[in-house]
Design a protein around this motif. Structure first.
Motif, PDB file in Angstrom:
ATOM      1  N   THR A 131       0.846  -1.200   0.000  1.00  0.00           N
ATOM      2  CA  THR A 131       0.000   0.000   0.000  1.00  0.00           C
ATOM      3  C   THR A 131       0.877   1.244   0.000  1.00  0.00           C
ATOM      4  O   THR A 131       1.853   1.314   0.747  1.00  0.00           O
ATOM      5  CB  THR A 131      -0.901   0.019   1.261  1.00  0.00           C
ATOM      6  OG1 THR A 131      -1.853  -1.048   1.159  1.00  0.00           O
ATOM      7  CG2 THR A 131      -1.656   1.321   1.404  1.00  0.00           C
ATOM      8  N   CYS A 132       0.510   2.211  -0.835  1.00  0.00           N
ATOM      9  CA  CYS A 132       1.247   3.477  -0.837  1.00  0.00           C
ATOM     10  C   CYS A 132       0.930   4.228   0.454  1.00  0.00           C
ATOM     11  O   CYS A 132      -0.236   4.488   0.762  1.00  0.00           O
ATOM     12  CB  CYS A 132       0.834   4.340  -2.019  1.00  0.00           C
ATOM     13  SG  CYS A 132       1.428   3.700  -3.568  1.00  0.00           S
ATOM     14  N   GLY A 133       1.966   4.557   1.173  1.00  0.00           N
ATOM     15  CA  GLY A 133       1.784   5.253   2.455  1.00  0.00           C
ATOM     16  C   GLY A 133       1.745   6.760   2.288  1.00  0.00           C
ATOM     17  O   GLY A 133       1.758   7.269   1.175  1.00  0.00           O
ATOM     18  N   GLU A 411      10.196   5.107  -5.670  1.00  0.00           N
ATOM     19  CA  GLU A 411      10.326   4.546  -4.320  1.00  0.00           C
ATOM     20  C   GLU A 411       9.450   3.306  -4.126  1.00  0.00           C
ATOM     21  O   GLU A 411       9.888   2.309  -3.551  1.00  0.00           O
ATOM     22  CB  GLU A 411       9.963   5.598  -3.263  1.00  0.00           C
ATOM     23  CG  GLU A 411       8.541   6.082  -3.395  1.00  0.00           C
ATOM     24  CD  GLU A 411       8.177   7.168  -2.372  1.00  0.00           C
ATOM     25  OE1 GLU A 411       7.491   6.826  -1.412  1.00  0.00           O
ATOM     26  OE2 GLU A 411       8.573   8.327  -2.547  1.00  0.00           O
ATOM     27  N   CYS A 412       8.201   3.384  -4.621  1.00  0.00           N
ATOM     28  CA  CYS A 412       7.281   2.263  -4.357  1.00  0.00           C
ATOM     29  C   CYS A 412       7.691   1.023  -5.134  1.00  0.00           C
ATOM     30  O   CYS A 412       7.632  -0.094  -4.611  1.00  0.00           O
ATOM     31  CB  CYS A 412       5.850   2.669  -4.695  1.00  0.00           C
ATOM     32  SG  CYS A 412       5.269   3.965  -3.612  1.00  0.00           S
ATOM     33  N   SER A 413       8.138   1.217  -6.381  1.00  0.00           N
ATOM     34  CA  SER A 413       8.590   0.065  -7.167  1.00  0.00           C
ATOM     35  C   SER A 413       9.732  -0.629  -6.442  1.00  0.00           C
ATOM     36  O   SER A 413       9.757  -1.858  -6.317  1.00  0.00           O
ATOM     37  CB  SER A 413       9.092   0.520  -8.541  1.00  0.00           C
ATOM     38  OG  SER A 413       8.040   1.051  -9.285  1.00  0.00           O
ATOM     39  N   PRO A 436      -0.539   9.999 -12.212  1.00  0.00           N
ATOM     40  CA  PRO A 436       0.488   9.167 -12.850  1.00  0.00           C
ATOM     41  C   PRO A 436       1.151   8.166 -11.893  1.00  0.00           C
ATOM     42  O   PRO A 436       1.855   7.278 -12.360  1.00  0.00           O
ATOM     43  CB  PRO A 436       1.504  10.205 -13.303  1.00  0.00           C
ATOM     44  CG  PRO A 436       1.407  11.307 -12.297  1.00  0.00           C
ATOM     45  CD  PRO A 436      -0.033  11.341 -11.856  1.00  0.00           C
ATOM     46  N   HIS A 437       0.934   8.326 -10.563  1.00  0.00           N
ATOM     47  CA  HIS A 437       1.782   7.566  -9.645  1.00  0.00           C
ATOM     48  C   HIS A 437       1.760   6.060  -9.897  1.00  0.00           C
ATOM     49  O   HIS A 437       2.805   5.446 -10.122  1.00  0.00           O
ATOM     50  CB  HIS A 437       1.396   7.886  -8.190  1.00  0.00           C
ATOM     51  CG  HIS A 437       2.281   7.214  -7.197  1.00  0.00           C
ATOM     52  ND1 HIS A 437       3.643   7.393  -7.180  1.00  0.00           N
ATOM     53  CD2 HIS A 437       2.015   6.322  -6.202  1.00  0.00           C
ATOM     54  CE1 HIS A 437       4.172   6.660  -6.218  1.00  0.00           C
ATOM     55  NE2 HIS A 437       3.208   5.999  -5.612  1.00  0.00           N
ATOM     56  N   HIS A 438       0.585   5.468  -9.885  1.00  0.00           N
ATOM     57  CA  HIS A 438       0.569   4.010 -10.023  1.00  0.00           C
ATOM     58  C   HIS A 438       0.896   3.558 -11.434  1.00  0.00           C
ATOM     59  O   HIS A 438       1.561   2.528 -11.630  1.00  0.00           O
ATOM     60  CB  HIS A 438      -0.795   3.464  -9.568  1.00  0.00           C
ATOM     61  CG  HIS A 438      -0.963   3.530  -8.077  1.00  0.00           C
ATOM     62  ND1 HIS A 438      -2.178   3.568  -7.454  1.00  0.00           N
ATOM     63  CD2 HIS A 438      -0.040   3.590  -7.090  1.00  0.00           C
ATOM     64  CE1 HIS A 438      -2.001   3.633  -6.145  1.00  0.00           C
ATOM     65  NE2 HIS A 438      -0.707   3.658  -5.908  1.00  0.00           N
ATOM     66  N   ASN A 440       2.928   4.984 -13.354  1.00  0.00           N
ATOM     67  CA  ASN A 440       4.391   5.088 -13.475  1.00  0.00           C
ATOM     68  C   ASN A 440       5.094   3.989 -12.694  1.00  0.00           C
ATOM     69  O   ASN A 440       6.089   3.429 -13.142  1.00  0.00           O
ATOM     70  CB  ASN A 440       4.873   6.461 -13.005  1.00  0.00           C
ATOM     71  CG  ASN A 440       4.499   7.552 -14.008  1.00  0.00           C
ATOM     72  OD1 ASN A 440       3.936   7.257 -15.064  1.00  0.00           O
ATOM     73  ND2 ASN A 440       4.810   8.785 -13.683  1.00  0.00           N
ATOM     74  N   GLU A 441       4.556   3.676 -11.518  1.00  0.00           N
ATOM     75  CA  GLU A 441       5.137   2.567 -10.745  1.00  0.00           C
ATOM     76  C   GLU A 441       5.126   1.285 -11.569  1.00  0.00           C
ATOM     77  O   GLU A 441       6.108   0.548 -11.625  1.00  0.00           O
ATOM     78  CB  GLU A 441       4.280   2.293  -9.502  1.00  0.00           C
ATOM     79  CG  GLU A 441       4.590   3.110  -8.294  1.00  0.00           C
ATOM     80  CD  GLU A 441       3.804   2.588  -7.086  1.00  0.00           C
ATOM     81  OE1 GLU A 441       3.631   1.360  -6.969  1.00  0.00           O
ATOM     82  OE2 GLU A 441       3.349   3.406  -6.281  1.00  0.00           O
ATOM     83  N   ILE A 442       3.992   1.039 -12.217  1.00  0.00           N
ATOM     84  CA  ILE A 442       3.853  -0.197 -13.014  1.00  0.00           C
ATOM     85  C   ILE A 442       4.871  -0.195 -14.150  1.00  0.00           C
ATOM     86  O   ILE A 442       5.589  -1.181 -14.373  1.00  0.00           O
ATOM     87  CB  ILE A 442       2.408  -0.303 -13.580  1.00  0.00           C
ATOM     88  CG1 ILE A 442       1.409  -0.480 -12.442  1.00  0.00           C
ATOM     89  CG2 ILE A 442       2.299  -1.452 -14.575  1.00  0.00           C
ATOM     90  CD1 ILE A 442      -0.048  -0.301 -12.872  1.00  0.00           C
TER      91      ILE A 442
END
Ligand SMILES: Nc1ncnc2c1ncn2[C@@H]1O[C@H](COP(=O)(O)OP(=O)(O)OP(=O)(O)O)[C@@H](O)[C@H]1O
Ligand SMILES: [Zn+2]
Length: 813
Positions: A131-133, A411-413, A436-438, A440-442
């Motif tokens: 989970t993104c904090g 960071e999340c990746s 874009p966050h998720h 882009n993470e993907i």
């Protein structure tokens, strides 16, 4: 390189879905279209896409996309504010379901397909969840509570109801442009206030700061943000007048009121002089601790694994290097950027899987890059930063590309990979993080692993809005969790969220809170009733009556419905409805009917029902589950209720006998002591004793929250006081009435009307009025009426005289 829109002809629609889907697609795009409405997809932004740049829009790719697009349009009613472009469709990629297990029951709404999909974990019962904090630079608000309580509920349901073995990881974003700015501003403000010499000197700076701030307000294009900024500006402007006019020598303490405009002003001039990295870690650590305290207070379970960006910088550097090596990122001017379009053009990759309508939305991409990013080194406007070259005044770490810091998405990746491995079962975050966050993470993770699906299920919690706007720090329209907890308990807040779908938008208001408070009350009263009946009823099972069997069947049907609702993407709203209307209401009616015919309710059935409700509340985190480690002390396992209740019941029984005896003896003092025990002493110990009239048990003993009991007691006293005051008022009124009557009876008839000068102006010799107050002669009817009153009064007056010895009869004439 050329980019063309993906055109979807109606024939193609027919090909992919059959004739019925044509109308569905057409209907969807009429009524709730998110397709082709992307602001950034306008010719101005110039980043429209096809597969592999030149590929025909009628290839296999399009058919795959079309399938997914049609699905998503039928299932996803998400609104968008973007502009409409006829015939230009942005679609989601085909999602590959994990291998199907025949026993799958749980369906989860998956943002990859925008519909409910059977949940299949990669490995047995184990679920790898990230989970993104929070980004920790300010107090957490109820919007954050919405996101993290929703995930807490989903996590608990998956582990405690569906028995998954959930490994839950969450990050803390402690390196971020917002944090950097906030930390720098705080530091500069503190130094400024410390060094300030005079009110006049500060006033000069404030004057300039406010002018600059106003220019910023005027330039803001987002209407909601502009309103928020404008509000700050106006408030500061008013305070500034007072500040200038004041002569208080303690001018330093007043500067904090201008921290927004003055902070920005100082940062512009002195920001680059802040070089100590420690300044950038104190602020996030402070707010991170506050965040954990808030989550604790809300009974949100801590993550199994908590990661902070600042602890993973070397891993982030390595991760980025591999993306560069794989050919999807490049260095420029000390920063590293992800090559979005190149990635998207690969056969096995697809950029913006979650929110393809936002493909090319430069406004959102830029916002995601942060305020302190220089974009001049990018090859394409859609590229985003993996690593940012740090300028003076920004924290920095060593890297092969020079001193800098991680971009937001990377960071999340990295942290998810470090602690959970190559592929996630579930990834979660708030709705706004999809693009874009998720996305882009993907892209980063798939570029790193050269895979085509990094995450199986993406869950997005709905927004909490306030008067229709997303509650957020930047809009300054938030209620902090701490403030909310001053008004309501964590349990009530959780029930409020449970009463809504976890992925729908929800408006925060007194009304929705009231519903939760009401629900809690219903639930609590129900538990108290059940507990009392279980205590007082016989342990022997009696013969089951037809009504018992009816209730049992209703209960099992409701239980099944609860199960179905949980399987249906964890529909807690429906569960709570079934618990209330399907179980509690039906049981209450049953209990009442049983008592009405002088029969005890079936205690075995009541026990099952009570236990099931308790279990569900524990699963949802509404009640504490007994999670102590090791053997608990005491024969009964340390359960307060089991420990206290035998004593409370013994006292109640003794009191009941004393009370009965006192009634017989008419011993009012003893009865008062009995009342005091019930009303004052036991409530202070968290025990509610209810006296019951009629046949059956004479009293009920209930263990209730002490605060609640004291409130109830205060309410009761208030009511009693109101009753007493009302009685007193009536008594005084009655006395006044009696005195007035008495006084009237002593008035000789000749004086009866003379004092009424507001009504009459002339009287005859007997004292009867002849003219009204305006001097007009009274009508005959009126004269007759007054004459009658006169005569009645004359009789009463004579009676009065007769009752007074010594007074002469016949004073009137
Ligand atoms: N109003 C809201 N409703 C639901 N979830 C929210 C809301 N605001 C923030 N979140 C979620 O909380 C999590 C942490 O967010 P983060 O710390 O990045 O806050 P944020 O989005 O920057 O907050 P803000 O918008 O107030 O600046 C994210 O998953 C985010 O989507
Ligand atoms: Zn994230």
């Amino acid at each position: 390189m050329s980019f063309r829109p993906t055109m979807i002809s109606e024939n193609l629609i027919d090909l992919g879905r059959g004739s019925s889907s044509l109308s569905q697609v057409a209907k969807s795009s009429d009524s709730q279209s998110t397709i082709g409405k992307d602001r950034s997809c306008s010719p101005v932004s110039g980043h429209l896409r096809t597969m592999n740049g030149n590929t025909s829009a009628t290839g296999e790719f399009d058919r795959k996309k079309l399938r997914s697009y049609s699905n998503s349009m039928m299932d996803n009613p998400e609104p968008t504010n973007d502009q409409t472009h006829d015939r230009v469709k942005y679609v989601q990629s085909l999602w590959k379901p994990p291998k199907r297990d025949d026993n799958v029951e749980l369906m989860l709404y998956n943002s990859f397909t925008r519909r409910k999909e059977p949940f299949v974990s990669q490995q047995g019962k184990r679920v790898l969840w990230y989970t993104c904090g929070p980004t920790v630079y300010d107090a957490s608000h109820m919007g954050h509570a919405r996101a993290y309580i929703s995930f807490d509920i989903l996590r608990r349901v998956m582990s405690d109801y569906f028995n998954y073995d959930v490994v839950y990881a969450m990050n803390i974003t402690d390196i971020d442009d917002k944090i950097i700015k906030r930390a720098r501003i705080r530091h500069l403000m503190e130094s400024y206030v410390k060094d300030a010499q005079s009110r006049e000197g500060i006033s000069k700076d404030l004057d300039l700061a406010l002018k600059e701030y106003n220019e910023k307000v005027q330039k803001e294009t987002d209407p909601e943000k502009r309103t928020a900024l404008d509000h700050v500006y106006r408030t500061c402007l008013t305070s500034f007048e007072a500040f200038r006019a004041s002569a208080d020598p303690d001018f330093r303490s007043e500067v904090d009121a201008f921290s927004d405009p003055l902070g920005v002003y100082l940062d512009k001039r002195l920001g680059s002089t802040v070089t100590d990295n420690v300044i950038f870690s104190i602020l996030p650590r402070f707010w991170e601790n506050k965040f954990h305290e808030d989550m604790d207070a809300l009974n949100v379970l801590p993550a199994d694994i908590l990661t902070r960006v600042s602890e993973y910088v070397p891993e982030i550097v390595q991760f980025i290097q591999k993306i560069i090596d794989n050919g999807y990122a490049y260095e420029s001017d000390g920063s590293v950027y992800f090559e979005t379009l190149k990635f998207d053009q690969q056969k096995n990759h697809h950029y913006a899987k979650l929110d393809p309508e936002k493909f090319g939305n430069l406004e959102l991409l830029t916002e995601g890059e942060g305020d302190l990013t220089q974009a001049h080194g990018k090859r394409q406007a859609m590229d985003f930063a993996l690593w940012k070259n740090s300028k003076p005044g920004e924290p920095a770490w060593d890297s092969p590309w020079g001193r800098g810091r991680p971009g937001w998405h990377i960071e999340c990746s990295v942290m998810a990979t470090e602690v959970l491995g190559e592929k996630l079962d579930i990834h979660a975050g708030g709705f706004d993080l999809r693009f874009p966050h998720h996305d882009n993470e993907i892209a980063q993770s798939e570029a790193y692993f050269e895979c085509d699906s990094w995450v199986n299920y993406f869950l997005h919690a709905g927004h909490l809005t306030i008067s229709g706007c997303k509650m957020s720090k930047s809009l300054k329209n938030f209620t902090t969790i701490q403030d909310a907890l001053k008004q309501h308990t964590a349990r009530q807040i959780r029930l409020m969220f449970l009463l809504h779908s976890w992925r729908g938008t929800m408006d925060y208001s007194a009304n929705v809170m009231d519903l939760a408070v009401q629900y809690e009350k219903t639930l609590n009263e129900f538990f108290l009733t059940i507990k009392d009946l279980l205590r007082t009823s016989s342990k022997d099972q009696r013969k089951w009556a037809a009504e018992d069997l009816v209730l049992r069947d209703r209960y099992y049907a409701a239980k099944q419905e609860v199960h179905e609702a949980l399987c249906d993407s964890v529909d807690t709203r429906r569960v709570l409805f079934v618990l209330k209307d399907g179980i509690m209401a039906a049981t209450n009616v049953y209990i009442k009917e049983r008592f009405a015919i002088g029969s005890q309710p079936n205690s075995s059935l009541l026990r099952h029902i009570g236990q099931f409700l308790t279990r569900m509340m524990k699963v949802f985190g509404v009640m504490e589950s007994d999670d102590a480690i090791g053997f608990s002390v005491g024969e009964k396992g340390g359960n307060t209720e089991e420990t206290i209740m035998p004593y409370a019941t013994a006292i109640a029984e003794f009191r009941e006998q004393v009370r009965q005896e006192a009634r017989t003896l008419k011993a009012t003092n003893i009865l008062k002591y009995c009342d005091d025990l019930r009303d004052d002493i036991l409530p202070n110990l968290g025990v509610r004793l209810e006296d019951r009239e009629g046949s059956g048990a004479q009293y009920a003993v209930k263990l209730v929250d002490k605060e609640m009991l004291l409130k109830e007691r205060a309410q009761k006293l208030k009511l009693e006081e109101e009753k007493r005051a009302e009685k007193e008022r009536k008594k005084v009124e009655a006395e006044q009435g009696r005195l007035a009557k008495e006084k009237l009876a002593q008035t000789p008839p000749s004086e009866l009307f003379r004092s009424q000068i507001d009504k009459f102006s002339k009287f005859d010799e007997k004292g009867l009025p002849t003219h009204d107050n305006e001097g007009k002669e009274l009508s005959k009817g009126m004269l007759k009426k007054l004459q009658k009153q006169y005569e009645t009064h004359d009789i009463k007056f004579k009676e009065h005289l007769a009752s007074q010895p010594g007074l002469t009869n016949g004073v009137s004439n």
